[in-house]
Motif scaffolding. Structure first.
Motif, PDB file in Angstrom:
ATOM      1  N   ILE A 153       1.728  10.940  47.407  1.00  0.00           N
ATOM      2  CA  ILE A 153       1.102  10.786  46.129  1.00  0.00           C
ATOM      3  C   ILE A 153       0.065   9.678  45.991  1.00  0.00           C
ATOM      4  O   ILE A 153      -0.887   9.406  44.847  1.00  0.00           O
ATOM      5  CB  ILE A 153       2.135  10.549  45.003  1.00  0.00           C
ATOM      6  CG1 ILE A 153       1.773  11.201  43.620  1.00  0.00           C
ATOM      7  CG2 ILE A 153       2.852   9.191  45.074  1.00  0.00           C
ATOM      8  CD1 ILE A 153       2.772  11.677  42.863  1.00  0.00           C
ATOM      9  N   ASN A 154      -0.025   8.776  46.853  1.00  0.00           N
ATOM     10  CA  ASN A 154      -0.984   7.678  46.929  1.00  0.00           C
ATOM     11  C   ASN A 154      -1.984   7.801  47.996  1.00  0.00           C
ATOM     12  O   ASN A 154      -2.421   6.664  48.227  1.00  0.00           O
ATOM     13  CB  ASN A 154      -0.147   6.215  46.801  1.00  0.00           C
ATOM     14  CG  ASN A 154       0.550   5.919  45.653  1.00  0.00           C
ATOM     15  OD1 ASN A 154       0.266   6.339  44.716  1.00  0.00           O
ATOM     16  ND2 ASN A 154       1.999   5.398  45.721  1.00  0.00           N
ATOM     17  N   ALA A 170      -9.621  15.743  48.747  1.00  0.00           N
ATOM     18  CA  ALA A 170      -8.271  15.029  48.384  1.00  0.00           C
ATOM     19  C   ALA A 170      -7.197  15.781  49.094  1.00  0.00           C
ATOM     20  O   ALA A 170      -7.191  16.755  49.437  1.00  0.00           O
ATOM     21  CB  ALA A 170      -8.131  14.917  46.933  1.00  0.00           C
ATOM     22  N   PHE A 171      -5.872  14.887  49.278  1.00  0.00           N
ATOM     23  CA  PHE A 171      -4.778  15.449  49.657  1.00  0.00           C
ATOM     24  C   PHE A 171      -4.356  16.531  48.857  1.00  0.00           C
ATOM     25  O   PHE A 171      -4.243  16.482  47.585  1.00  0.00           O
ATOM     26  CB  PHE A 171      -3.617  14.341  49.582  1.00  0.00           C
ATOM     27  CG  PHE A 171      -2.100  14.948  49.933  1.00  0.00           C
ATOM     28  CD1 PHE A 171      -1.678  15.275  50.991  1.00  0.00           C
ATOM     29  CD2 PHE A 171      -1.484  15.278  48.630  1.00  0.00           C
ATOM     30  CE1 PHE A 171      -0.467  15.929  51.119  1.00  0.00           C
ATOM     31  CE2 PHE A 171      -0.379  15.788  48.751  1.00  0.00           C
ATOM     32  CZ  PHE A 171       0.366  16.144  50.042  1.00  0.00           C
ATOM     33  N   GLU A 219     -10.096  18.899  45.011  1.00  0.00           N
ATOM     34  CA  GLU A 219     -11.029  18.022  44.393  1.00  0.00           C
ATOM     35  C   GLU A 219     -10.317  16.690  44.076  1.00  0.00           C
ATOM     36  O   GLU A 219     -10.793  15.472  44.166  1.00  0.00           O
ATOM     37  CB  GLU A 219     -11.610  18.525  42.958  1.00  0.00           C
ATOM     38  CG  GLU A 219     -12.602  17.920  42.373  1.00  0.00           C
ATOM     39  CD  GLU A 219     -13.032  18.759  41.093  1.00  0.00           C
ATOM     40  OE1 GLU A 219     -13.180  17.935  40.161  1.00  0.00           O
ATOM     41  OE2 GLU A 219     -13.090  20.017  41.267  1.00  0.00           O
ATOM     42  N   GLY A 220      -9.159  16.773  43.592  1.00  0.00           N
ATOM     43  CA  GLY A 220      -8.327  15.427  43.162  1.00  0.00           C
ATOM     44  C   GLY A 220      -8.988  14.863  42.171  1.00  0.00           C
ATOM     45  O   GLY A 220      -9.546  15.450  41.122  1.00  0.00           O
ATOM     46  N   ARG A 221      -8.733  13.561  42.109  1.00  0.00           N
ATOM     47  CA  ARG A 221      -9.568  12.947  41.054  1.00  0.00           C
ATOM     48  C   ARG A 221     -10.028  11.692  41.755  1.00  0.00           C
ATOM     49  O   ARG A 221      -9.653  10.930  42.596  1.00  0.00           O
ATOM     50  CB  ARG A 221      -8.490  12.507  39.876  1.00  0.00           C
ATOM     51  CG  ARG A 221      -7.465  11.628  40.233  1.00  0.00           C
ATOM     52  CD  ARG A 221      -6.562  11.359  39.292  1.00  0.00           C
ATOM     53  NE  ARG A 221      -5.020  10.880  39.927  1.00  0.00           N
ATOM     54  CZ  ARG A 221      -4.550   9.826  40.401  1.00  0.00           C
ATOM     55  NH1 ARG A 221      -5.545   9.005  40.576  1.00  0.00           N
ATOM     56  NH2 ARG A 221      -3.474   9.618  40.736  1.00  0.00           N
ATOM     57  N   LEU A 222     -11.129  10.798  40.997  1.00  0.00           N
ATOM     58  CA  LEU A 222     -11.744   9.621  41.557  1.00  0.00           C
ATOM     59  C   LEU A 222     -11.058   8.599  40.738  1.00  0.00           C
ATOM     60  O   LEU A 222     -10.841   8.500  39.635  1.00  0.00           O
ATOM     61  CB  LEU A 222     -13.173   9.706  41.299  1.00  0.00           C
ATOM     62  CG  LEU A 222     -13.956  10.783  41.731  1.00  0.00           C
ATOM     63  CD1 LEU A 222     -15.440  10.628  41.409  1.00  0.00           C
ATOM     64  CD2 LEU A 222     -13.899  10.787  43.345  1.00  0.00           C
ATOM     65  N   ASP A 266      -4.661  14.756  42.659  1.00  0.00           N
ATOM     66  CA  ASP A 266      -4.322  15.077  41.342  1.00  0.00           C
ATOM     67  C   ASP A 266      -3.092  15.638  41.045  1.00  0.00           C
ATOM     68  O   ASP A 266      -2.525  16.859  40.834  1.00  0.00           O
ATOM     69  CB  ASP A 266      -5.418  16.162  40.792  1.00  0.00           C
ATOM     70  CG  ASP A 266      -5.183  16.163  39.466  1.00  0.00           C
ATOM     71  OD1 ASP A 266      -4.793  15.268  38.777  1.00  0.00           O
ATOM     72  OD2 ASP A 266      -5.737  17.311  38.807  1.00  0.00           O
ATOM     73  N   THR A 267      -2.045  14.865  41.710  1.00  0.00           N
ATOM     74  CA  THR A 267      -0.605  15.003  41.502  1.00  0.00           C
ATOM     75  C   THR A 267       0.243  14.096  40.407  1.00  0.00           C
ATOM     76  O   THR A 267      -0.020  12.849  40.412  1.00  0.00           O
ATOM     77  CB  THR A 267       0.212  14.688  42.917  1.00  0.00           C
ATOM     78  OG1 THR A 267      -0.563  15.453  43.977  1.00  0.00           O
ATOM     79  CG2 THR A 267       1.542  15.247  43.043  1.00  0.00           C
ATOM     80  N   ASP A 268       1.061  14.752  39.799  1.00  0.00           N
ATOM     81  CA  ASP A 268       2.073  14.076  38.720  1.00  0.00           C
ATOM     82  C   ASP A 268       3.254  13.760  39.083  1.00  0.00           C
ATOM     83  O   ASP A 268       4.027  14.834  39.378  1.00  0.00           O
ATOM     84  CB  ASP A 268       1.983  14.822  37.377  1.00  0.00           C
ATOM     85  CG  ASP A 268       2.619  14.273  36.193  1.00  0.00           C
ATOM     86  OD1 ASP A 268       2.378  12.966  36.158  1.00  0.00           O
ATOM     87  OD2 ASP A 268       2.993  15.011  35.325  1.00  0.00           O
TER      88      ASP A 268
END
Length: 130
Positions: free
Chosen positions: A31-32, A41-42, A68-71, A90-92
């Motif tokens: 997650i990190n 992204a992962f 894509e994930g997040r920046l 982008d994992t909650d």
């Protein structure tokens, strides 16, 4: 339903829940994980379950999340770009933990069904011997 269908069905549920638990653990462990903005992204994994012919459940497929994930702003990170950004998944975490509880409970329920079926089959064998 045949004599050992309960064990077969519970066994299929155990396998599906184990796969679900494994993918959740993989997602939570990463997650990190950050990467340079030039890379993907992962990608978290999601289990898609399906009913099996004759009863039971199985893993239809494992789908990967968005690359894509997040920046994230992390100017001190050695992977940061010129503007100080890195790409994060982008994992909650809250969602992953909630799913983890559900998967654990499903696994535990399947174990209980398996134990109960084994006890009933053992009792039936004892009656037959008696």
């Amino acid at each position: 339903m045949g004599a050992f269908d309960t064990l077969r069905i519970a066994g299929s549920a155990l396998g599906m829940h184990q796969t679900w638990l494994d993918t959740l653990a993989h997602n939570i462990a990463n997650i990190n994980t950050v990467r340079p903005t030039s890379e993907a992204a992962f990608r978290p994994q999601y289990v898609v379950a399906s009913a099996q012919a004759g009863g039971g459940v199985g893993v239809a497929r494992i789908v990967e999340g968005s690359a894509e994930g997040r920046l994230e702003q992390a100017p001190d990170n050695p992977m940061a770009d010129a503007q100080g950004f890195v790409r994060a998944p982008d994992t909650d975490l809250a969602s992953q933990m909630s799913q983890l509880v559900m998967a654990q409970r499903g696994f535990q329920a399947s174990v209980q069904v398996t134990k109960q079926a084994q006890e009933e089959y053992a009792a039936a064998l004892q009656i037959g011997r008696g």
